[in-house]
Design a protein around this motif. Structure first.
Motif, short mmCIF file in Angstrom:
data_model
loop_
_atom_site.label_atom_id
_atom_site.label_comp_id
_atom_site.label_asym_id
_atom_site.label_seq_id
_atom_site.Cartn_x
_atom_site.Cartn_y
_atom_site.Cartn_z
N PHE C 241 0.97 -1.30 -0.07
CA PHE C 241 0.01 0.11 -0.05
C PHE C 241 0.91 1.27 -0.03
N SER C 280 -14.96 2.94 5.20
CA SER C 280 -14.26 1.74 5.63
C SER C 280 -12.87 1.92 5.14
N SER C 281 -11.79 1.29 5.77
CA SER C 281 -10.43 1.31 5.44
C SER C 281 -10.04 0.59 4.05
N GLU C 282 -10.83 -0.48 3.83
CA GLU C 282 -10.40 -1.20 2.64
C GLU C 282 -10.85 -0.66 1.45
N LEU C 283 -11.63 0.25 1.55
CA LEU C 283 -12.18 1.09 0.41
C LEU C 283 -10.90 2.08 0.06
N VAL C 285 -8.06 1.34 -0.62
CA VAL C 285 -7.36 0.65 -1.77
C VAL C 285 -8.06 0.80 -3.10
N LEU C 286 -9.36 0.75 -3.09
CA LEU C 286 -10.06 0.69 -4.13
C LEU C 286 -9.80 2.29 -4.72
N GLY C 289 -6.47 2.89 -6.34
CA GLY C 289 -6.44 2.21 -7.54
C GLY C 289 -7.35 3.04 -8.56
N VAL C 290 -8.77 3.31 -8.20
CA VAL C 290 -9.35 3.79 -9.23
C VAL C 290 -8.94 5.21 -9.65
N LEU C 292 -5.75 6.34 -9.55
CA LEU C 292 -4.53 6.22 -10.27
C LEU C 292 -5.05 6.02 -11.61
N VAL C 293 -5.68 4.78 -12.05
CA VAL C 293 -6.16 4.32 -13.42
C VAL C 293 -6.88 5.55 -14.16
#
Lengths: 291, 421, 316
Positions: C241, C280-283, C285-286, C289-290, C292-293
């Protein structure tokens, strides 16, 4: 601690593992080795393949390898589509070195998180009749759980290699890697060829993923453990060489297993990447690469 | 006349003011009475420990609903304020600082897992808060905080108590086994458990013939088990996390491990999904656990709690049976509840004192805290799997599949030894 | 930005930070700002090699974690009373040397080999830390918060000011590099390395300097981390991360200009902090990623590029 049968078993286990590593790396050997596309998201696709095998296996009870093979067309189309985006955004504009890398990095994360959001982080396993049985040849034991993936991986590697060297499209892929302009002059559209190649590479992940989940439990972040391995294999084997990749995979499998058996498993990852760094320092073209 | 009018006006005014003041204080009193008690924590709702974290949250919410049905704590309703720490220790300090300084929670409890509990300790200690803790191994050995309370029944010397039972059982067998192999994953809990196992093995006079660790990213465990087999150990102690536990059990089966006792500190063999998948491969493995549906462990309230948990857990992608973490997640809040009811306030010092000296009655039986906030007496059970049928989840819901073989006061059957016939 | 205006803004930001510590007593905000500033240093550092020179570092977490573990090792050898600046300086030297070594091994080759080597380096160091019991090994190390926090109200406020100083320092270095002859050489390498080599640019030497600088700055970002988080284990320190953020922030902000990574870090970092305590913390990462792309597909020059295009259009 040393004994002949332990050593023999370690070699055999290493070869079986290496064969499996080849199946995981072959797609990257195409995209990175031949198309120069640094698809760092490759292991993430393998995990998607594992989850596909898991879902179908759980609902319909089909054999995981069969599921992998059945889904190759789907993965092929997905790969082709992704290449389209990649080409339009990066290759056409010449940005691929920096932005292309980052694109796949972001893609890898998106795939992982979507899997987590859909299936959670519990480990998933498949069931198949042969998982758990072992054949014993003398003092060497060969678990089916490793043998079946090894056999399938060998078939896959051989199949891809033959395809690339014997068919027209296959040779076009090899050609576009070496000389894009010449290929154009020969009448083939390099973009279409690359698209096909990328699709092919992603198609292999369907099978590689089903093999992975036969060997052991899978959860979304398992892919990260393979990023380094697959790149190490492709580089060690030499860019653009499928046989080189296969041999490098076997070498890596054997080295990891020997170190794990005799030195202590906690050093295996470092040794593998130490090998990679050494290769880059001493012979960057790898074992069989074109210079 | 003016005097009377102004006198009346004054009286009226003061009357109004008095009434306003009275109703104001009455309103604020009622508002105070209705003001919820906020319990704050971080929980692993995503990331590696999320399976257990989400199960724990379900159990905690059952407790909260139970308490609110009874009228709340100190007459006030209980509310949770929690954030997902994603099984990432780096998020924990920020979350607890926010809980305390922005959300202004009244009480805190911990997240799940040693790596998520430890980063909260300095903040909790600075604020002198009572810290009920959910399953962290020997966290307080570093901090020696006197308001830390650990609900995991590891015992006053957690690292040693963990594997003590396993080696005591081994030492009791006749003929006494001679050699021990210890193998552990390179991670917090397994290494701590392995360290304790080493000491216990030496104390019982065993010879350690294999003592190695492996990286959690290992794909194939067969070479490791083969290397263990090559040293011919009588007893094999494994300290692992769920994926490696599965890998080791399968590899042991494939290699045909000839040990007389196998198991010890394998996390994951307590989870329903893994139990179902491994099936008969589990037979005769002796492993740690904290609760099993055996007749000797039928604590008051636990069966009812599990029934409600299993109902609430449907469709949530968590352990469907909930035998491992959820009863303890419910119990540690029961401890908090009983303390607050007894002390009749939220004073952290009084609560801590009460928690130290009281034996609590919870769904996991009697809970008494001792040195460092750990259980005064260890209750790490050693269970042995018996007659496990393949692909059957329901068999684990009732007794007979996980026989408690240690300690003596909770025994529900005798150990079958050796491990492989 | 002209020299005087730049230094004036640096001083202004520093003063604002000091005022913040006196005015705001809520510790949480300093916590959040610390993380954002850490991201900013990593982003600026990454950009020195990535944006300025065109070589992608996938192993940023490796440098960061080695910086953190340098602090831990020093703390265990000399006691916690060792002042933070000493730890930071040592981490800078250690990580700078690693950057130099890695560069020397691989920068003579194609860029992509360097990238893979950085990934391998991170894994090798993670394995080393996992097997080094002195710094806790795989079990991790506990770092107790020191008692002294100078004249600040709390320890986290002091850490925040330290990070602010380090961030401003890195930005100044990055800007100096960008504008200097060295920077022009790096830009030439990024645009066409072969041509640069032919034109007489000492490409290897410049690349090595960038790699060393990048390594040192990332080590500096990692050095105070153990004191911030109080529990460090290899898995979280070497987390992918950290590496993704180090790439995403500059690419979103814009890699060509020294201010791009700062903008990217502020935007992405703040978004992540908000998400951690809302959804949520996991979000997170999404989101990274999104973002960035999306950015690199649609706005490859980043926010700075968009701003430049907008200003250019306005000028017409």
């Amino acid at each position: 601690m040393w004994s002949v049968d332990l050593f023999a078993n370690a070699i055999v286990a290493g070869l079986l593992l290496g064969g499996f590593y080849a199946a995981v790396s072959i797609g990257l050997a195409i995209t990175f080795g031949q198309l120069d596309i640094v698809n760092i998201a490759h292991p993430a696709f393998v995990i998607v393949g594992s989850y596909t095998a898991y879902i179908i296996n759980r609902h319909f009870g089909l054999d995981p390898v069969l599921i992998g093979v059945l889904f190759t067309p789907v993965f092929f189309l997905v790969g082709a589509a992704i290449y389209r985006v990649y080409y339009a955004a990066f290759e056409r504009t010449g940005q691929e070195s920096l932005s292309g890398l980052a694109f796949f990095f972001g893609l890898m994360f998106i795939i992982e998180v979507l899997l987590i959001m859909a299936y959670g982080v519990d480990y998933r396993l498949v069931s198949a009749g042969y998982i758990g049985r072992t054949i014993n040849i003398g003092f060497v034991g060969i678990p089916f759980r490793m043998l079946v993936p090894f056999a399938v991986a060998t078939a896959l590697t051989a199949g891809v290699y033959l395809y690339l060297s014997r068919t027209f499209t296959g040779r076009a892929i090899l050609a576009v890697a070496q000389d894009r302009l010449a290929l154009q002059l020969m009448g083939a559209d390099p973009v279409k060829v690359k698209q096909f190649a990328f699709g092919l590479a992603i198609a292999t992940t369907a099978i590689a993923g089903s093999l992975l989940i036969i060997i052991g439990p899978v959860e979304p972040s398992v892919g990260r453990q393979y990023i380094g391995r697959v790149f190490a294999i492709v580089v060690l084997g030499g860019m653009g060489s499928i046989p080189g990749m296969a041999i490098a995979a076997l070498i890596l499998g054997v080295v990891e297993t020997l170190v794990g058996t005799f030195m202590g498993p906690s050093w295996s990852p470092a040794v593998s990447f130490g090998v990679l760094l050494l290769t880059l320092a001493l012979r960057p073209s790898g074992l069989f690469g074109r210079k | 006349m003016i005097k009377r009018r102004s006198f009346m006006r004054a009286t009226l005014a003061s009357g109004v003011i008095a009434l306003a003041a009275a109703s104001g204080s009455l309103l604020s009193f009622t508002a105070q009475a209705a003001q919820p008690i906020k319990i704050g924590f971080s929980m692993a709702l995503t990331g590696g420990l999320a399976g257990a974290g989400k199960a724990a949250l379900i159990a905690m919410e059952l407790w909260r609903d139970d308490v609110n049905k009874k009228g709340g704590l100190l007459g006030r309703p209980v509310e949770f304020v929690y954030y997902d720490d994603a099984t990432n220790p780096a998020t924990v300090p920020g979350i607890y600082t926010k809980l305390l300084s922005v959300d202004k929670v009244d009480l805190v409890v911990s997240s799940y897992g040693t790596n998520e509990i430890a980063p909260a300790m300095p903040i909790v200690m600075r604020n002198k808060l009572v810290f009920p803790s959910l399953f962290g191994l020997a966290v307080n050995d570093e901090f020696h905080y006197d308001r830390y309370f650990q609900i995991m029944p590891a015992g006053p010397e957690p690292k040693l108590d963990w594997s003590r039972g396993f080696f005591e059982l081994a030492a009791e067998q006749k003929p006494k086994p001679q050699t021990v192999a210890i193998v552990a994953a390179d991670a917090e809990f397994p290494l701590a458990a392995a360290a304790g196992a080493r000491k216990n093995a030496q104390a019982k006079g065993f010879k350690i013939v294999y003592d190695k660790t492996y990286p959690p990213s290992t794909t194939d465990y067969t070479p490791i088990v083969r290397a263990i087999q090559a040293t011919n150990p009588d007893v094999v102690f494994v300290a692992s996390y769920p994926p490696d536990s599965v890998g080791m059990v399968k590899a042991a089966h494939e290699v045909g491990l000839k040990a007389k006792m196998f198991g010890g500190g394998m996390v994951g063999l307590q989870f329903a999904a893994i139990q179902k998948n491994l099936g008969p491969l589990l037979d005769n493995i002796v492993n740690y656990d904290f609760w099993a549906p055996e007749p000797t462990l039928n604590f008051p309230g636990v069966k009812e709690f599990l029934a409600r948990y299993q109902e609430a857990a449907k469709g949530k992608g968590v352990d469907p049976l909930g035998h491992y973490l959820p009863p303890y997640a419910y119990a540690y809040l029961q401890v908090l509840e009983q303390s607050i009811d007894a002390v009749k306030s939220l004073d952290q010092a009084k609560l801590a004192a009460y928690m130290h000296e009281t034996a609590f009655k919870t769904v996991v039986g009697d809970v008494k805290f001792g040195k460092n906030g750990e259980w005064q007496k260890s209750r790490v059970l050693m269970v042995q799997f018996r007659d496990v049928q393949p692909d059957n989840l329901e068999q684990f819901a009732g007794p007979g599949k996980r026989i408690v073989v240690y300690p003596k006061e909770w025994k529900s059957g005798d150990i079958v030894y050796p491990y492989k016939k | 930005m002209k020299g005087r205006a730049f230094w004036a803004s640096i001083v202004a930001v520093l003063v604002a930070g000091l005022i913040l510590t006196q005015v705001v007593s809520n510790e949480y905000y300093f916590n959040a700002l610390y993380v954002i500033l850490q991201g900013a240093i990593m982003a600026v550092a990454w950009n020195v090699l990535g944006g300025f020179t065109g070589y992608v570092n996938f192993g940023s977490a490796g440098f960061f974690a080695v910086g953190a573990y340098t602090s831990i090792a020093l703390g265990k050898t000399f006691g916690q009373s060792l002042p933070l600046p000493v730890m930071i300086a040592t981490a800078a030297v250690v990580c700078g040397l690693i950057g130099l070594g890695l560069g020397y091994l691989t920068l003579r080759l194609k860029g992509v080999y360097f990238s893979i080597a950085t990934l391998a380096m991170a894994i090798v160091f993670e394995t080393l830390m996992n097997n080094w019991p002195f710094v806790g090994g795989a079990r991790g190390a506990y770092i107790l918060t020191p008692d002294s926090h100078l004249w600040f109200n709390s320890y986290i406020e002091m850490l925040f000011m330290v990070m602010l100083l380090l961030t401003l320092g890195s930005v100044a270095v990055s800007r100096a590099l960008n504008a200097s002859r060295l920077g022009r050489g790096l830009a030439a390498i990024r645009d066409d390395e072969v041509a640069a080599e032919c034109a007489g640019v000492p490409t290897l030497r410049l690349k090595l300097i960038s790699a060393t600088l990048m390594g040192a700055m990332m080590g500096v970002a990692g050095a105070p981390y153990p004191y911030f988080v109080t529990f460090v284990d290899p898995a979280s320190a070497f987390s992918l991360f950290v590496a993704v953020n180090a790439i995403a922030m500059p690419m979103i902000g814009g890699t060509a200009h020294w201010i791009g990574p700062v903008i990217g870090a502020l935007l992405v970092g703040t978004a992540q902090q908000v998400i951690t305590v809302t959804v949520s913390s996991e979000l997170n990462v999404l989101v990274v990623g999104v973002m960035l792309v999306l950015f690199i597909t649609l706005a490859p020059q980043g926010i700075v590029g968009l701003a430049q295009k907008y200003l250019a259009r306005r000028a017409r």
